[in-house]
Each structure stands twice: as structure tokens, then as C-alpha cells.
Design a protein around this motif. Structure first.
Motif, PDB file in Angstrom:
ATOM      1  N   MET A   1       0.815  -1.189   0.000  1.00  9.18           N
ATOM      2  CA  MET A   1       0.000   0.000   0.000  1.00  9.18           C
ATOM      3  C   MET A   1       0.863   1.258   0.000  1.00  9.18           C
ATOM      4  N   ASP A   2       2.107   1.139   0.424  1.00 10.26           N
ATOM      5  CA  ASP A   2       2.998   2.296   0.472  1.00 10.26           C
ATOM      6  C   ASP A   2       3.457   2.727  -0.908  1.00 10.26           C
ATOM      7  N   ASN A   3       3.632   1.771  -1.832  1.00 14.18           N
ATOM      8  CA  ASN A   3       4.156   2.072  -3.153  1.00 14.18           C
ATOM      9  C   ASN A   3       3.043   2.057  -4.186  1.00 14.18           C
ATOM     10  N   LEU A   4       2.200   3.070  -4.151  1.00 14.18           N
ATOM     11  CA  LEU A   4       1.099   3.170  -5.102  1.00 14.18           C
ATOM     12  C   LEU A   4       1.617   3.687  -6.438  1.00 14.18           C
ATOM     13  N   THR A   5       1.049   3.159  -7.515  1.00 18.02           N
ATOM     14  CA  THR A   5       1.412   3.660  -8.838  1.00 18.02           C
ATOM     15  C   THR A   5       0.649   4.941  -9.111  1.00 18.02           C
ATOM     16  N   ALA A   6       1.091   5.673 -10.114  1.00 13.10           N
ATOM     17  CA  ALA A   6       0.413   6.917 -10.486  1.00 13.10           C
ATOM     18  C   ALA A   6      -1.037   6.632 -10.862  1.00 13.10           C
ATOM     19  N   SER A   7      -1.277   5.539 -11.567  1.00 13.10           N
ATOM     20  CA  SER A   7      -2.647   5.182 -11.965  1.00 13.10           C
ATOM     21  C   SER A   7      -3.532   4.935 -10.752  1.00 13.10           C
ATOM     22  N   GLU A   8      -3.003   4.236  -9.754  1.00  8.87           N
ATOM     23  CA  GLU A   8      -3.782   3.970  -8.544  1.00  8.87           C
ATOM     24  C   GLU A   8      -4.123   5.265  -7.811  1.00  8.87           C
ATOM     25  N   ILE A   9      -3.161   6.167  -7.749  1.00  6.08           N
ATOM     26  CA  ILE A   9      -3.397   7.451  -7.081  1.00  6.08           C
ATOM     27  C   ILE A   9      -4.452   8.251  -7.835  1.00  6.08           C
ATOM     28  N   ILE A  10      -4.327   8.318  -9.150  1.00  5.65           N
ATOM     29  CA  ILE A  10      -5.292   9.061  -9.971  1.00  5.65           C
ATOM     30  C   ILE A  10      -6.692   8.471  -9.795  1.00  5.65           C
ATOM     31  N   ASP A  11      -6.786   7.142  -9.777  1.00  6.58           N
ATOM     32  CA  ASP A  11      -8.087   6.495  -9.575  1.00  6.58           C
ATOM     33  C   ASP A  11      -8.652   6.818  -8.196  1.00  6.58           C
ATOM     34  N   ARG A  12      -7.810   6.811  -7.173  1.00  3.49           N
ATOM     35  CA  ARG A  12      -8.266   7.130  -5.817  1.00  3.49           C
ATOM     36  C   ARG A  12      -8.735   8.579  -5.701  1.00  3.49           C
ATOM     37  N   LEU A  13      -8.155   9.449  -6.510  1.00  4.05           N
ATOM     38  CA  LEU A  13      -8.535  10.864  -6.489  1.00  4.05           C
ATOM     39  C   LEU A  13      -9.799  11.142  -7.285  1.00  4.05           C
ATOM     40  N   GLY A  14     -10.331  10.126  -7.960  1.00  2.00           N
ATOM     41  CA  GLY A  14     -11.581  10.317  -8.698  1.00  2.00           C
ATOM     42  C   GLY A  14     -11.455  10.163 -10.191  1.00  2.00           C
ATOM     43  N   GLY A  15     -10.285   9.807 -10.680  1.00  4.30           N
ATOM     44  CA  GLY A  15     -10.101   9.579 -12.108  1.00  4.30           C
ATOM     45  C   GLY A  15      -9.410  10.727 -12.809  1.00  4.30           C
ATOM     46  N   THR A  16      -9.140  10.497 -14.064  1.00  3.70           N
ATOM     47  CA  THR A  16      -8.381  11.450 -14.883  1.00  3.70           C
ATOM     48  C   THR A  16      -9.046  12.819 -14.952  1.00  3.70           C
ATOM     49  N   THR A  17     -10.347  12.837 -15.223  1.00  6.88           N
ATOM     50  CA  THR A  17     -11.055  14.113 -15.380  1.00  6.88           C
ATOM     51  C   THR A  17     -11.069  14.905 -14.081  1.00  6.88           C
ATOM     52  N   GLU A  18     -11.289  14.222 -12.958  1.00  2.57           N
ATOM     53  CA  GLU A  18     -11.330  14.909 -11.669  1.00  2.57           C
ATOM     54  C   GLU A  18      -9.963  15.478 -11.295  1.00  2.57           C
ATOM     55  N   VAL A  19      -8.917  14.719 -11.521  1.00  8.13           N
ATOM     56  CA  VAL A  19      -7.564  15.210 -11.220  1.00  8.13           C
ATOM     57  C   VAL A  19      -7.237  16.404 -12.118  1.00  8.13           C
ATOM     58  N   ALA A  20      -7.644  16.338 -13.368  1.00 11.06           N
ATOM     59  CA  ALA A  20      -7.421  17.464 -14.289  1.00 11.06           C
ATOM     60  C   ALA A  20      -8.158  18.708 -13.804  1.00 11.06           C
ATOM     61  N   ARG A  21      -9.376  18.519 -13.302  1.00 11.49           N
ATOM     62  CA  ARG A  21     -10.146  19.654 -12.793  1.00 11.49           C
ATOM     63  C   ARG A  21      -9.465  20.248 -11.559  1.00 11.49           C
ATOM     64  N   ILE A  22      -9.007  19.393 -10.655  1.00 14.01           N
ATOM     65  CA  ILE A  22      -8.336  19.857  -9.433  1.00 14.01           C
ATOM     66  C   ILE A  22      -7.077  20.657  -9.778  1.00 14.01           C
ATOM     67  N   CYS A  23      -6.301  20.146 -10.739  1.00 18.60           N
ATOM     68  CA  CYS A  23      -5.029  20.788 -11.109  1.00 18.60           C
ATOM     69  C   CYS A  23      -5.199  21.883 -12.154  1.00 18.60           C
ATOM     70  N   GLN A  24      -6.426  22.063 -12.634  1.00 17.47           N
ATOM     71  CA  GLN A  24      -6.735  23.079 -13.647  1.00 17.47           C
ATOM     72  C   GLN A  24      -5.898  22.892 -14.902  1.00 17.47           C
ATOM     73  N   ILE A  25      -5.856  21.635 -15.372  1.00 15.88           N
ATOM     74  CA  ILE A  25      -5.176  21.309 -16.622  1.00 15.88           C
ATOM     75  C   ILE A  25      -6.095  20.427 -17.446  1.00 15.88           C
ATOM     76  N   LYS A  26      -5.666  20.063 -18.634  1.00 19.07           N
ATOM     77  CA  LYS A  26      -6.484  19.241 -19.518  1.00 19.07           C
ATOM     78  C   LYS A  26      -6.294  17.754 -19.200  1.00 19.07           C
ATOM     79  N   PRO A  27      -7.367  16.946 -19.343  1.00 18.97           N
ATOM     80  CA  PRO A  27      -7.294  15.517 -19.029  1.00 18.97           C
ATOM     81  C   PRO A  27      -6.185  14.739 -19.748  1.00 18.97           C
ATOM     82  N   PRO A  28      -5.839  15.048 -21.016  1.00 19.64           N
ATOM     83  CA  PRO A  28      -4.752  14.280 -21.640  1.00 19.64           C
ATOM     84  C   PRO A  28      -3.419  14.381 -20.883  1.00 19.64           C
TER      85      PRO A  28
END
Length: 149
Positions: A1-28
Motif C-alpha cells: 500500500m505504500d508504493n502506489l502507482t500513479a494510476s492507482e493514485i489518480i483512480d483514488r482521487l476520482g479519475g483522470t477528469t477529476e484530477v485534471a479539474r483539481i489541477c486546472q489542466i487538460k485531461p490528456p
């Protein structure tokens, strides 16, 4: 659980679109992080914002407490940028959600202003409600509506 991949973190944060919204950048851009990893400054920002997505609740709380101990509301803008690992006023403005011009206007050696965004980042959530305007008119409660013909 300590070594999460970037994909796992992004999924835990709500997915690509949600992380993009939080960071104010584009989903790609966020989609690219799944293979290349989350940039360090973005990762620190997301970790401060949502520590629960980066590990167990105990570890997350320890991280927040540690970050808050590092960041003091009496510190200068230069010290705040250094503590957060940010290289410029533009990065600090992005983290605070403020216009770059406003953050650039603060002197590097002056104390950081006590704006709501800054106080939230610093962990001061016990903001007081603004006081209601005082009415100096002694007859204010006796004045009623007037009907006109």
C-alpha cells in the motif's frame, strides 16, 4: 500500500477528469501521468489536498501534520515556496488558486497574506464568520413598509 502507482493514485482521487479539474489542466496531461508518473510539484499539491488517496489514514494524517509543521503562517513568500518545493510565483499561484499577478505582487521577504486560500493551505480552518454590519439607526426596527396610492 505504500508504493502506489500513479494510476492507482489518480483512480483514488476520482479519475483522470477529476484530477485534471483539481489541477486546472487538460485531461490528456493527466492521462500521460499514468505512464510517466505524477510530476513532483503536482504530487505534493495533491498529497496536501487529499492525503487519504496516498496511503493509510494514519500515514496520511502524519503527512499532513508534518507539512503543517513545516509551513508557518508567519513565513515569507520565499520561505513558503521553498517549503512546498515550488520554483516560481506562477507555481505558488497555481497551488493557491490565485492570479499570478496577485502572488507576484507580494514581496518575497514579506509575510504571506492571510487570504482564505493561504490559510487553508496552512491548515488554519477555524476562520471566523464576517461580522454583520452594525446598524446605527435606533429606529431601524420600528420602520415598516409604507403603502402609497
Amino acid at each position: 500500500m505504500d508504493n502506489l502507482t500513479a494510476s492507482e493514485i489518480i483512480d483514488r482521487l476520482g479519475g483522470t477528469t477529476e484530477v485534471a479539474r483539481i489541477c486546472q489542466i487538460k485531461p490528456p496531461s493527466v492521462s500521460e501521468w499514468r505512464s510517466t508518473g505524477i510530476p513532483q510539484a503536482r504530487r505534493q499539491f495533491l498529497e496536501l489536498l487529499r492525503p487519504d488517496a496516498f496511503g493509510s489514514a494514519v500515514q496520511a494524517q502524519d503527512g499532513v501534520v508534518e507539512a503543517r509543521a513545516l509551513v508557518d503562517s508567519r513565513m515569507s513568500k520565499r520561505a513558503l515556496r521553498a517549503r512546498l518545493g515550488l520554483g516560481s510565483d506562477a507555481h505558488l499561484a497555481k497551488v493557491l488558486g490565485l492570479p499570478v499577478e496577485q502572488v507576484s505582487g507580494w514581496a518575497d521577504e514579506d509575510m504571506v497574506p492571510a487570504l482564505p486560500q493561504v490559510m487553508k493551505l496552512l491548515g488554519h480552518t477555524d476562520q471566523q464568520e464576517p461580522a454583520a454590519p452594525r446598524n446605527d439607526d435606533p429606529d431601524a426596527d420600528r420602520i415598516g413598509a409604507v403603502d402609497t396610492a
